[in-house]
Design a protein around this motif. Structure first.
Motif, PDB file in Angstrom:
ATOM      1  N   ALA A 125       0.862  -1.183   0.000  1.00  0.00           N
ATOM      2  CA  ALA A 125       0.000   0.000   0.000  1.00  0.00           C
ATOM      3  C   ALA A 125       0.895   1.229   0.000  1.00  0.00           C
ATOM      4  CB  ALA A 125      -0.925   0.011   1.217  1.00  0.00           C
ATOM      5  N   GLY A 126       0.524   2.212  -0.805  1.00  0.00           N
ATOM      6  CA  GLY A 126       1.297   3.442  -0.852  1.00  0.00           C
ATOM      7  C   GLY A 126       2.729   3.255  -1.297  1.00  0.00           C
ATOM      8  N   GLY A 127       2.979   2.218  -2.096  1.00  0.00           N
ATOM      9  CA  GLY A 127       4.313   1.969  -2.611  1.00  0.00           C
ATOM     10  C   GLY A 127       5.207   1.161  -1.701  1.00  0.00           C
ATOM     11  N   LYS A 128       4.720   0.796  -0.516  1.00  0.00           N
ATOM     12  CA  LYS A 128       5.558   0.084   0.445  1.00  0.00           C
ATOM     13  C   LYS A 128       4.963  -1.271   0.835  1.00  0.00           C
ATOM     14  CE  LYS A 128       8.047   3.923   2.500  1.00  0.00           C
ATOM     15  NZ  LYS A 128       8.598   4.484   3.747  1.00  0.00           N
ATOM     16  N   ILE A 129       5.837  -2.119   1.351  1.00  0.00           N
ATOM     17  CA  ILE A 129       5.396  -3.397   1.919  1.00  0.00           C
ATOM     18  C   ILE A 129       4.788  -3.100   3.280  1.00  0.00           C
ATOM     19  CG2 ILE A 129       6.126  -5.664   2.727  1.00  0.00           C
ATOM     20  CD1 ILE A 129       8.552  -5.394   0.807  1.00  0.00           C
ATOM     21  N   VAL A 130       3.519  -3.420   3.455  1.00  0.00           N
ATOM     22  CA  VAL A 130       2.844  -3.074   4.711  1.00  0.00           C
ATOM     23  C   VAL A 130       2.443  -4.296   5.525  1.00  0.00           C
ATOM     24  CG1 VAL A 130       2.032  -0.837   3.894  1.00  0.00           C
ATOM     25  CG2 VAL A 130       0.635  -2.868   3.491  1.00  0.00           C
ATOM     26  N   ALA A 131       2.493  -5.482   4.927  1.00  0.00           N
ATOM     27  CA  ALA A 131       2.151  -6.686   5.685  1.00  0.00           C
ATOM     28  C   ALA A 131       2.790  -7.898   5.017  1.00  0.00           C
ATOM     29  CB  ALA A 131       0.634  -6.879   5.762  1.00  0.00           C
ATOM     30  N   VAL A 132       3.302  -8.787   5.839  1.00  0.00           N
ATOM     31  CA  VAL A 132       3.840 -10.061   5.380  1.00  0.00           C
ATOM     32  C   VAL A 132       3.300 -11.123   6.320  1.00  0.00           C
ATOM     33  CG1 VAL A 132       5.905 -11.421   4.894  1.00  0.00           C
ATOM     34  CG2 VAL A 132       5.965  -8.941   4.592  1.00  0.00           C
ATOM     35  N   GLY A 133       2.618 -12.113   5.763  1.00  0.00           N
ATOM     36  CA  GLY A 133       2.016 -13.138   6.617  1.00  0.00           C
ATOM     37  C   GLY A 133       0.877 -13.814   5.908  1.00  0.00           C
ATOM     38  N   GLU A 134      -0.259 -13.935   6.597  1.00  0.00           N
ATOM     39  CA  GLU A 134      -1.447 -14.544   6.005  1.00  0.00           C
ATOM     40  C   GLU A 134      -2.501 -13.464   5.831  1.00  0.00           C
ATOM     41  OE1 GLU A 134      -4.533 -18.299   6.647  1.00  0.00           O
ATOM     42  OE2 GLU A 134      -2.781 -18.043   7.937  1.00  0.00           O
ATOM     43  N   LEU A 135      -2.938 -13.272   4.598  1.00  0.00           N
ATOM     44  CA  LEU A 135      -3.852 -12.192   4.270  1.00  0.00           C
ATOM     45  C   LEU A 135      -5.116 -12.736   3.633  1.00  0.00           C
ATOM     46  CD1 LEU A 135      -1.210  -9.897   2.522  1.00  0.00           C
ATOM     47  CD2 LEU A 135      -1.898  -9.813   4.924  1.00  0.00           C
ATOM     48  N   GLU A 136      -6.146 -11.915   3.645  1.00  0.00           N
ATOM     49  CA  GLU A 136      -7.385 -12.234   2.935  1.00  0.00           C
ATOM     50  C   GLU A 136      -7.328 -11.607   1.542  1.00  0.00           C
ATOM     51  OE1 GLU A 136      -9.928 -14.165   3.780  1.00  0.00           O
ATOM     52  OE2 GLU A 136      -8.785 -14.708   5.577  1.00  0.00           O
ATOM     53  N   GLU A 144       7.513 -13.390 -13.851  1.00  0.00           N
ATOM     54  CA  GLU A 144       6.074 -13.188 -14.055  1.00  0.00           C
ATOM     55  C   GLU A 144       5.621 -11.758 -13.750  1.00  0.00           C
ATOM     56  OE1 GLU A 144       3.872 -15.394 -15.217  1.00  0.00           O
ATOM     57  OE2 GLU A 144       5.389 -16.948 -15.476  1.00  0.00           O
ATOM     58  N   HIS A 145       6.091 -11.222 -12.624  1.00  0.00           N
ATOM     59  CA  HIS A 145       5.666  -9.882 -12.203  1.00  0.00           C
ATOM     60  C   HIS A 145       6.866  -9.125 -11.651  1.00  0.00           C
ATOM     61  CE1 HIS A 145       1.593 -11.555 -12.361  1.00  0.00           C
ATOM     62  NE2 HIS A 145       1.963 -12.465 -11.478  1.00  0.00           N
ATOM     63  N   VAL A 146       6.900  -7.823 -11.929  1.00  0.00           N
ATOM     64  CA  VAL A 146       7.893  -6.939 -11.323  1.00  0.00           C
ATOM     65  C   VAL A 146       7.173  -5.664 -10.892  1.00  0.00           C
ATOM     66  CG1 VAL A 146       9.971  -5.546 -11.684  1.00  0.00           C
ATOM     67  CG2 VAL A 146       9.811  -7.832 -12.694  1.00  0.00           C
ATOM     68  N   LEU A 147       7.372  -5.286  -9.634  1.00  0.00           N
ATOM     69  CA  LEU A 147       6.811  -4.040  -9.121  1.00  0.00           C
ATOM     70  C   LEU A 147       7.950  -3.107  -8.733  1.00  0.00           C
ATOM     71  CD1 LEU A 147       4.816  -6.539  -7.836  1.00  0.00           C
ATOM     72  CD2 LEU A 147       3.440  -4.496  -7.423  1.00  0.00           C
ATOM     73  N   VAL A 148       7.835  -1.869  -9.143  1.00  0.00           N
ATOM     74  CA  VAL A 148       8.801  -0.827  -8.814  1.00  0.00           C
ATOM     75  C   VAL A 148       8.079   0.233  -7.998  1.00  0.00           C
ATOM     76  CG1 VAL A 148      10.363   0.934  -9.722  1.00  0.00           C
ATOM     77  CG2 VAL A 148      10.142  -1.275 -10.891  1.00  0.00           C
ATOM     78  N   ASN A 149       8.512   0.422  -6.763  1.00  0.00           N
ATOM     79  CA  ASN A 149       7.836   1.346  -5.847  1.00  0.00           C
ATOM     80  C   ASN A 149       6.339   1.044  -5.751  1.00  0.00           C
ATOM     81  OD1 ASN A 149      10.228   2.892  -5.250  1.00  0.00           O
ATOM     82  ND2 ASN A 149      10.041   3.769  -7.299  1.00  0.00           N
ATOM     83  N   GLY A 150       6.034  -0.255  -5.728  1.00  0.00           N
ATOM     84  CA  GLY A 150       4.655  -0.698  -5.528  1.00  0.00           C
ATOM     85  C   GLY A 150       3.774  -0.694  -6.754  1.00  0.00           C
TER      86      GLY A 150
END
Length: 575
Positions: free
Chosen positions: A68-79, A543-549
């Motif tokens: 979110a907002g270009g940053k990693i905000v959660a790592v774990g188990e998500l919905e 497969e995917h590349v994200l730059v600044n989110g």
């Protein structure tokens, strides 16, 4: 995770749109408006069920990642319904975006048609470091930055301030030491560059005018860099004839000035250096034991720069094409101009080499080009050259000096005969490398991966398969096929190791709060497709590349978006 989802889907979990419709209908039945908080996903992007290789070298683990907002905000188990875009990446590796610590891609990125940096994004690269080999003065760097900022760029980028560029601007091409006034001007430019966020000082002591500088000059300038926490990176002085002494000089400059030292594209080139990787490692270990901070970068190929064979011949000074040849070697021609000039060179050399007297003059110019003119034959010697492309399969893979000896010729005569027979078709590597040396260096914990690559050169006979293959080659060949590195260690060499060296404290690791430079790839299929014969082929398996989110590559296809930016070394990038 308790569910098994098909890649690209979100399985039984309800989509955000479905949830919103259902909540709205339920609220209408109750006579109340739908909840705004229920309607708004928490995340911009969620990557679900991936095999996370976090960049630290630790074992991979299964998990989800939210941005979110270009940053990693959660790592774990998500919905899945917590994100605007949810992608199931089951069976794929999720890693920090790769950092190319030694790149020349800026020469192509200034062309709007190449600004997305496709050749590197398709390898998983999200940040590239320019200004290597001592290339640029501060004015040149700022001009490139203005162009990239104006038109947009597909990946992040950084710069070194270049010793050659600074020296050329202050002293010109004079073969002498700087005066005290000139030295002050050089120090001032380096300091100003460091204030603007450069990584450190780079040198290209094999090239002109860097070759004219004494070691003490580099130490003085690297001492300026120390005040800003910077580092010293060097294309060493004489990698062919004086490899170990040149390695020592690089490390001594770092140790004497008190800054980290990086050996650019470390390798043992030429037959006389085959087996020297053990001595290189011993030298580095000795400096590290004394408290020095040392790294190196490497590309995973058994040959250094590639050239059409005729490109290494130097026209005599009175030749009508001499001045343009010097500009061609210095990279001053556009890709279109360079390609046209190579065709002109072929016509020229077919005429000159067919006449014994002119051939002898060409040999003299190539072996001793004179002040201000660079020659590969002079710089690395005949023993460094290996044939990599030829219409004659018996020549491919052979050292030039061996071919000459078997035929009773001088190496220059062998070059002449091959050019007359094949023209631009025959191609060499300028620095043959033993595979065993490459592997011995590759596994060292202080060695990171880099491409030394470009976006141009494919029409001018100067392209190398490393341009579009380096990172995928490590993962496909040296990890999966040959088991030289573990997956986790290979990723560390592409992410946290260069990030720490470059002082990118909020990139290079999968960690909450870090910028979301992310690559998702298939570890079972990622591979380099570029070859010596056809270096233009793109890598596959990313497969995917994200730059600044934001997506630069999605489902294996370039998005055309340009969300990269200049990164200042040191501190946190909170823009």
């Amino acid at each position: 995770m308790t569910s098994k989802r098909t890649r690209g889907s979100i399985g039984y979990r309800l989509s955000p749109a479905y949830v919103l419709v259902a909540l709205s209908a339920w609220a209408m039945l109750l006579g109340a408006p739908p909840s705004a908080s229920a309607a708004a996903p928490r995340y911009d992007v969620a990557l679900l069920n991936g095999s996370i290789v976090d960049g630290s070298g630790a074992p991979s683990y299964r998990g989800d990642l939210a941005i979110a907002g270009g940053k990693i905000v959660a790592v774990g188990e998500l919905e899945a319904d917590s994100a605007r875009v949810a992608i199931d990446v089951d069976g794929l590796v999720v890693a920090p975006g790769f950092i190319d610590a030694h790149s020349h891609a800026e020469d192509g990125l200034v062309n709007p048609a190449l600004r997305t940096n496709k050749g590197f994004v398709t390898q998983g690269v999200t940040t590239s470091v320019f200004g290597v080999d001592g290339q640029y003065s501060l004015d040149t760097i700022l001009a490139i930055r203005r162009t990239l900022d104006r038109q947009g760029v597909g990946t992040n980028y950084m710069f070194y301030i270049g010793h050659n560029g600074v020296r050329r601007e202050v002293i010109g091409m004079a073969e002498r030491a700087p005066t005290s006034v000139e030295m002050d001007r050089m120090r001032e430019q380096v300091a100003e560059a460091m204030e603007q966020g450069m990584v450190g000082l780079s040198s290209g002591l094999m090239y002109l005018p860097g070759r004219y500088a004494e070691t003490a000059e580099l130490i003085e300038l690297a001492t300026v860099v120390r005040r800003f926490g910077g580092s010293y990176d060097s294309h060493i002085r004489d990698p062919a004839a004086n490899l170990l002494d040149s390695i020592v000089e690089c490390l001594e400059i770092g140790a004497s000035s008190g800054v980290p030292a990086n050996i650019a594209h470390v390798k043992a080139v030429g037959r006389h250096n085959f087996g020297a990787s053990e001595a290189i490692v011993d030298i580095v270990d000795q400096y590290v034991a004394r408290g020095a901070r040392v790294t190196a970068d490497i590309y995973p190929y058994d040959g250094a720069a590639a050239r059409a064979l005729l490109n290494i011949l130097v026209p005599p000074a009175d030749s009508p094409i001499h001045a343009r040849y010097v500009g061609f070697q210095a990279g001053e021609l556009s890709s279109v101009e360079a390609a046209a000039f190579v065709r002109e060179l072929e016509t020229y050399w077919r005429r000159v080499l067919a006449e014994p007297e002119l051939r002898e003059r060409a040999r003299a110019a190539s072996e001793d080009p004179g002040q201000g003119v660079f020659s590969w034959i002079d710089a690395v010697g005949y023993e460094s050259f290996r044939v990599v492309v030829s219409d004659n399969p018996d020549l491919v893979g052979r050292m030039l000096v061996d071919l000459a000896r078997e035929r009773g010729r001088h190496p220059f005569e062998q070059i002449a005969e091959m050019v007359l027979a094949e023209g631009t078709r025959v191609k060499i590597t300028l620095g043959a490398i033993e595979e065993s040396d490459l592997r011995h260096l590759l596994v060292q914990p202080w060695v990171m991966i880099a491409s030394d690559g470009r976006l141009t050169g494919f029409q001018a006979g100067t392209a190398h398969p490393r341009f579009r293959g380096s990172f995928a080659r490590v993962l496909g060949r040296y990890v999966r096929e040959w088991n030289v590195l573990s997956l986790e260690e290979a990723v560390r060499k592409m992410t946290s190791l260069p990030a720490d060296y470059l002082r990118l404290y909020d990139r290079g690791r999968i960690r909450e709060g870090n910028w979301a430079d992310i690559v998702v790839f298939d570890s079972g299929s990622i591979i380099d497709n570029a070859t010596w014969d056809d270096p233009s082929r793109y890598s596959s398996g990313v497969e995917h590349v994200l730059v600044n989110g934001r997506f630069a590559l999605r489902d294996g296809e370039m998005t055309g978006e340009t969300h990269g930016r200049f990164l200042a070394a040191g501190g946190s990038d909170d823009r």
